[in-house]
Design a protein around this motif. Structure first.
Motif, PDB file in Angstrom:
ATOM      1  N   GLU A 350     -18.562  -6.008  21.933  1.00 36.55           N
ATOM      2  CA  GLU A 350     -18.369  -5.263  20.682  1.00 36.55           C
ATOM      3  C   GLU A 350     -17.325  -4.590  20.276  1.00 36.55           C
ATOM      4  O   GLU A 350     -16.453  -4.718  19.502  1.00 36.55           O
ATOM      5  CB  GLU A 350     -19.676  -4.782  20.143  1.00 36.55           C
ATOM      6  N   VAL A 351     -17.155  -3.730  21.386  1.00 39.01           N
ATOM      7  CA  VAL A 351     -15.801  -2.739  21.268  1.00 39.01           C
ATOM      8  C   VAL A 351     -14.663  -3.462  21.377  1.00 39.01           C
ATOM      9  O   VAL A 351     -13.558  -3.363  20.838  1.00 39.01           O
ATOM     10  CB  VAL A 351     -16.273  -1.710  22.325  1.00 39.01           C
ATOM     11  N   THR A 352     -14.491  -4.393  22.469  1.00 39.16           N
ATOM     12  CA  THR A 352     -13.396  -5.128  22.555  1.00 39.16           C
ATOM     13  C   THR A 352     -13.081  -6.075  21.317  1.00 39.16           C
ATOM     14  O   THR A 352     -11.660  -6.148  21.035  1.00 39.16           O
ATOM     15  CB  THR A 352     -13.564  -6.118  23.623  1.00 39.16           C
ATOM     16  N   LEU A 353     -13.911  -6.632  20.701  1.00 35.52           N
ATOM     17  CA  LEU A 353     -13.752  -7.453  19.263  1.00 35.52           C
ATOM     18  C   LEU A 353     -13.206  -6.622  18.503  1.00 35.52           C
ATOM     19  O   LEU A 353     -12.201  -6.873  17.781  1.00 35.52           O
ATOM     20  CB  LEU A 353     -14.923  -8.053  19.034  1.00 35.52           C
ATOM     21  N   THR A 354     -13.778  -5.211  18.503  1.00 40.25           N
ATOM     22  CA  THR A 354     -13.257  -4.406  17.347  1.00 40.25           C
ATOM     23  C   THR A 354     -11.807  -3.822  17.646  1.00 40.25           C
ATOM     24  O   THR A 354     -11.041  -3.770  16.713  1.00 40.25           O
ATOM     25  CB  THR A 354     -14.416  -3.260  17.097  1.00 40.25           C
ATOM     26  N   MET A 355     -11.705  -3.451  18.854  1.00 33.54           N
ATOM     27  CA  MET A 355     -10.395  -2.823  18.956  1.00 33.54           C
ATOM     28  C   MET A 355      -9.337  -3.868  19.472  1.00 33.54           C
ATOM     29  O   MET A 355      -8.134  -3.424  19.185  1.00 33.54           O
ATOM     30  CB  MET A 355     -10.650  -2.136  20.354  1.00 33.54           C
ATOM     31  N   GLY A 356      -9.490  -5.133  19.832  1.00 35.66           N
ATOM     32  CA  GLY A 356      -8.539  -5.929  20.246  1.00 35.66           C
ATOM     33  C   GLY A 356      -7.818  -6.656  18.970  1.00 35.66           C
ATOM     34  O   GLY A 356      -8.421  -7.289  18.141  1.00 35.66           O
ATOM     35  N   GLU A 357      -6.541  -6.335  18.908  1.00 34.50           N
ATOM     36  CA  GLU A 357      -5.706  -6.850  17.669  1.00 34.50           C
ATOM     37  C   GLU A 357      -5.780  -8.323  17.595  1.00 34.50           C
ATOM     38  O   GLU A 357      -6.022  -8.779  16.581  1.00 34.50           O
ATOM     39  CB  GLU A 357      -4.199  -6.285  17.876  1.00 34.50           C
ATOM     40  N   GLY A 358      -5.823  -9.034  18.710  1.00 36.21           N
ATOM     41  CA  GLY A 358      -5.781 -10.426  18.661  1.00 36.21           C
ATOM     42  C   GLY A 358      -7.153 -10.959  18.453  1.00 36.21           C
ATOM     43  O   GLY A 358      -7.182 -12.266  18.309  1.00 36.21           O
ATOM     44  N   ALA A 359      -8.119 -10.226  18.377  1.00 41.24           N
ATOM     45  CA  ALA A 359      -9.562 -10.626  18.153  1.00 41.24           C
ATOM     46  C   ALA A 359     -10.199 -10.224  16.709  1.00 41.24           C
ATOM     47  O   ALA A 359     -11.289 -10.578  16.470  1.00 41.24           O
ATOM     48  CB  ALA A 359     -10.297 -10.304  19.172  1.00 41.24           C
ATOM     49  N   ARG A 360      -9.258  -9.687  15.826  1.00 43.53           N
ATOM     50  CA  ARG A 360      -9.743  -9.147  14.424  1.00 43.53           C
ATOM     51  C   ARG A 360     -10.322 -10.286  13.853  1.00 43.53           C
ATOM     52  O   ARG A 360      -9.313 -11.298  13.632  1.00 43.53           O
ATOM     53  CB  ARG A 360      -9.042  -8.358  13.946  1.00 43.53           C
TER      54      ARG A 360
END
Length: 598
Positions: A350-360
């Motif tokens: 969840e954190v990676t999806l939220t923080m990752g610019e490529g995954a917004r």
């Protein structure tokens, strides 16, 4: 998972134990050139759907037997094994396999049957194995005998009186048989039960053997044959480039997408795939820990931006489905998110999806809900789970600005490094290393730099090199890391865990100086090569009934065809981290200094 102090070269020497004893067959072994000539002879017979009636001798010098397998769209329609050192084994095996195929092919049994068989012949894939000299096995028990055989690379044979039977390594690999299973099968073909070896020798004069083979197969009908080792094509480290890694990462995500639960139930993805049976184990959904790790690996791949734009939507869809399904608790089911490891990995995804610019998510989509805090347990969980939890707390603290979470993560990391000897750090990989580097982001030094460097030295000392593997014909094991001892002293998918940590370390100047980097990068690329070797490409999938489902799944070992979902997820993490490291190392280099993309 503990690294022992022995050098990997000593371990590699046990991969194909040689016992000095008289061998069966002529001096010397069949050469690749001779095996290729024999293959083309077999191919000409199959395409004409006719093997000469009179014996011919296409066998290479030193051949002691042959196994011919014919497949149609992945299904075996003919297979025959012949033991003979008279020069006619390939001819006899081809004749028997074609006779079987003539009965098994889906062709009407009428006056035009032969013409229809010839019309289908170009669609038949050919697999040829030619045995070299047999070496007697010196052992006290059947178990000891099995341990002298290189799994899936060497065949086994049994002789009692004038009768002899052999089981070829490609046949064992296609059914996921161990050398012990192969010995049992050879005994069964002789009508013998696997009773104590001493009894078998006394009552029947039994002698057990092992043998090497030249193995060629067609990945697809009509394709040029490729040489196989342990039923796979040996991948060269030279093939590992940024472009090939991006393709590999996409292929791993496609394999994970194909594991998606086909029904409406909230089951996320399916678990370990058994390609020789074309079924999953367990039959239902993958374990919650496997699901959460898969979601995190997919989220990291999305956030990295390394993947193909065409795959972004299905990868995002699968990631969100897994996270959603993990939160659904069925009647009578324990809440999987109460497990510390599952909750932590779900938080990381969840954190990676939220923080990752490529995954917004695209504009208009609902934002990702903040990941829940991971609460400390009343009784500390095992060290690997604590390492995952520390990373989740560190990343969540960074996202939400919670100092208490960062403090909790820091205390856990310091305690784990204090309690864990360097030889045991691979069991905490890559989570403890990720947590340490996340907490040290922006700092001048990494508190555990000495321990991390020692950890890397331990891993690299246990990594099999080409110099270790070449003398025994085990080049497919290059880059693998050896854990444990005895019959477990062979590299498996667990190599991926420490290699992921090493990939993160290599671009960090605090842990790897520019002068050290080339040597460590070479070891990292060998490790990535091993991950690629574990993946089921077209050459490996030639022996499986459902090739699309098996393709690019990462196997438990090069001789173990099981495809754990964790193995494929960890391979995707390794590819992501390696590409991130390459990007970081080349970001400030002039274009003229960068290696060309193939």
């Amino acid at each position: 998972m503990v690294l022992l102090g022995r050098n990997a070269r000593r371990v590699a020497a046990t991969l194909a134990l040689v016992v000095v004893a008289p061998a069966l067959g002529q001096a010397g072994s069949p050469t690749p050139r001779e095996a290729m000539a024999a293959f083309h002879e077999v191919e000409s017979w199959v395409r004409e759907w006719a093997v000469p009636d009179e014996p011919v001798s296409p066998d290479p010098a030193g051949a002691t037997g042959a196994c011919v397998t014919l497949r149609l769209e992945g299904d075996v329609v003919g297979r025959a094994t012949v033991v003979s050192d008279a020069g006619d084994a390939v001819w006899r095996a081809s004749r028997a396999a074609l006779a079987q195929a003539s009965q098994a092919m889906p062709v009407e049994r009428d006056a035009l049957r032969r013409e229809r068989l010839r019309a289908l012949a170009p669609s038949v894939e050919i697999d040829l194995q030619i045995a070299g000299p047999w070496t007697p096995i010196v052992a006290e028990t059947l178990t000891e005998a099995a341990l002298t055989v290189a799994p899936a690379r060497q065949g086994v044979a049994a002789r009692a009186g004038e009768r002899a039977e052999a089981v070829f390594p490609g046949v064992m690999a296609a059914s996921n048989m161990t050398p012990g299973d192969g010995i049992t099968a050879a005994l069964g073909a002789l009508g013998l039960a696997p009773t104590p070896l001493a009894t078998l020798r006394e009552e029947t004069g039994l002698v057990l053997y092992r043998f090497d083979v030249q193995h060629l197969t067609q990945p697809t009908a009509g394709a040029e044959p490729v040489f196989l080792t342990r039923s796979g094509r040996v991948v060269s480290t030279r093939e590992i480039t940024p472009a090939s890694l991006r393709r590999f990462g996409d292929r791993l995500t496609i394999n994970l997408i194909r594991r998606r639960w086909p029904g409406e139930e909230p089951f996320g993805v399916q678990g370990t795939y058994l390609p020789w049976r074309d079924e999953y184990e367990p039959a239902g959904a993958a374990e919650p820990l496997d699901q959460a790790l898969t979601a995190y690996a997919l989220a990291r791949w999305l956030a990295s931006g390394h993947g193909s734009p065409e795959l972004r939507e299905p990868v995002m869809g699968l990631t969100r489905r897994i996270l959603r399904d993990l939160a659904i608790v069925g009647e009578g089911e324990a809440d999987p998110t109460r497990d510390a490891a599952v909750a932590s990995l779900r938080t990381l995804a969840e954190v990676t999806l939220t923080m990752g610019e490529g995954a917004r998510p695209p504009a208009g989509d609902a934002p990702v809900a903040p990941a829940p805090m991971v609460q400390p347990d009343a009784e500390p969980p095992p060290a690997p789970v604590r390492a995952i939890r520390a990373l989740a707390n560190a990343q969540n603290a960074r996202l939400r600005g919670l100092d208490e979470l960062a403090d909790a993560a820091r205390a856990e990391v310091r305690d784990l490094f204090a309690r864990t000897p360097p030889a045991s750090l691979p069991a905490l990989s890559p989570w403890l290393m990720f947590a340490e580097l996340a907490l040290a982001q922006g700092a001048d030094r990494v508190p555990s730099a000495v321990a991390l460097r020692r950890f890397r030295e331990q891993v690299e000392s246990r990594q099999i090199t080409l110099a270790d593997a070449a003398p025994t014909g085990d080049e497919d094991l290059v880059g693998g890391v050896v854990f444990g001892a005895g019959d477990a002293a062979l590299p498996t998918w667990h190599t991926l865990r420490p290699m992921i940590a090493l990939a993160r370390m290599i671009a960090d100047d605090r842990l790897t100086s520019p002068e050290e980097r080339p040597a460590h990068l070479a070891r990292l690329l060998d490790g990535v090569r091993f991950a690629r070797q574990l993946a089921a490409d077209d050459a490996v999938c030639a022996m499986f009934p459902d090739r699309d489902r098996a393709r690019w799944g990462v196997r438990a070992a090069v001789w173990d065809q099981r495809q754990p979902v964790q193995a494929t997820a960890l391979a995707l993490l390794l590819v992501t981290e390696t590409l991130d490291a390459v990007d970081a190392l080349t970001a400030d280099r002039p274009e003229t200094d960068r290696p060309p993309e193939p």
